[in-house]
Design an enzyme around this catalytic site. Structure first.
Site, PDB file in Angstrom:
ATOM      1  CE  LYS A  51      -4.196   1.899   1.678  1.00 36.61           C
ATOM      2  NZ  LYS A  51      -3.526   3.724   1.891  1.00 36.61           N
ATOM      3  CG  PHE A 123      -2.930   0.233  -7.906  1.00 38.69           C
ATOM      4  CD1 PHE A 123      -4.550   0.369  -7.762  1.00 38.69           C
ATOM      5  CD2 PHE A 123      -2.779   1.554  -7.112  1.00 38.69           C
ATOM      6  CE1 PHE A 123      -5.245   1.641  -7.996  1.00 38.69           C
ATOM      7  CE2 PHE A 123      -3.152   2.821  -7.410  1.00 38.69           C
ATOM      8  CZ  PHE A 123      -4.803   2.487  -6.842  1.00 38.69           C
ATOM      9  NE  ARG A 193     -15.363   2.951   1.373  1.00 36.83           N
ATOM     10  CZ  ARG A 193     -13.573   4.087   1.170  1.00 36.83           C
ATOM     11  NH1 ARG A 193     -13.102   2.760   1.289  1.00 36.83           N
ATOM     12  NH2 ARG A 193     -13.727   4.751   0.866  1.00 36.83           N
ATOM     13  CE  LYS A 199      -9.151   1.525   4.437  1.00 38.05           C
ATOM     14  NZ  LYS A 199      -8.713   3.008   4.292  1.00 38.05           N
TER      15      LYS A 199
END
Length: 283
Positions: A51, A123, A193, A199
């Site tokens: 991340k 990504f 979302r 994460k």
């Protein structure tokens, strides 16, 4: 003659103003946003990546766009040979360099030397109709064909168990990274979302609005002691740690949104051990 010259100048000014207005704003992109990882998920179905502590940016084929629809004014040489495909990624300098990259990309007039340190870490590919397993291959192909030193693909790898994931999280955060990301291999790109993207952090983070300042004592006399902030739910609480001496002298203004980290919540929904991270300046 004078009248003709005046009209020419007027048209030129209107053109400049129009182009300037276009450069200030773009359509707010629909980006894939992450939920929080929790133990019990089948990790075999996910890819793991670092991340990056940078600034999220969509490459729309012409410009780099923020989550809020603002254009990042990269130098022309930075983007002139970028691929025509839409890309999702992070403008990034190095680990623990968030403030520097924010300072660089927010300038309307780009600092050429500062931008030479920036990398665009790719990504995902928003317009691809394929699953993420295939999108990884396509990203590799597109980035390799572009052959631009500052256009980078994000490394993706596999992990089998929760203990292994936690071990890797500890190693990478000790080295200065923000955390890890999990991306479900059979997922399509969805601009919302979703649990297809997770994460993984050693702590949780969130945002709140500053509603009051409290003066410090002792060492921090005449400086900030703590902030009173309000969560989106309406819950108010204090944050008194995580500030540098400079931030205590020049604290976030009332009404500004800040990011903070915490470790769980009380039964009343108040974040435990909340610590200031940064002012949320980039939309």
């Amino acid at each position: 003659m004078i009248e003709k010259t005046f009209l020419t100048v007027l048209v030129l000014l209107l053109s400049i103003f129009s182009n300037s207005a276009i450069c200030r704003d773009a359509a707010k992109p629909s980006l894939m946003l992450a939920k929080i990882y929790h133990q019990g998920i089948n990790l075999d179905e996910y890819w793991v990546s670092e991340k990056y502590d940078g600034v999220r940016a969509l490459w729309n084929g012409q410009q780099l766009i923020s989550r809020g629809g603002n254009i990042y004014h990269a130098p022309p040489w930075f983007i002139e040979n970028f691929p025509k495909q839409k890309l999702d990624g992070e403008l990034w300098l190095a680990r623990q360099s968030f403030e520097r990259v924010v300072s660089t990309v927010r300038d309307d007039i780009p600092d050429e030397e500062a931008w030479r340190q920036v990398k665009y870490m790719v990504f995902d590919m928003p317009d691809s109709p394929f699953q993420f397993d295939k999108r990884i291959e396509l990203i590799t192909q597109v980035v390799n064909e572009a052959d631009i030193p500052w256009l980078k693909k994000v490394k993706q790898w596999k992990v089998k168990t929760h203990p292994d994931l936690m071990k890797q999280l500890k190693e990478i955060t000790t080295a200065g990274a923000e955390g890890l990301m999990l991306h479900r291999g059979d997922s399509l790109y969805r601009g919302k979302r979703t649990g297809d993207l997770l994460k993984v952090k050693a702590y949780q983070d969130a945002e709140a609005i500053v509603i009051k300042h409290f003066s410090g004592k002792g060492k921090y006399l005449n400086s900030l002691g703590a902030l009173l902030v309000k969560m989106p739910s309406g819950i108010e609480f204090k944050i008194g740690t995580g500030f540098t001496d400079k931030e205590r002298k020049h604290p976030p203004a009332i009404g500004e949104t800040i990011s903070y980290q915490y470790h769980g919540k009380t039964k009343n929904g108040v974040p435990r051990f909340a610590s200031f991270l940064r002012i949320r300046k980039v939309n």
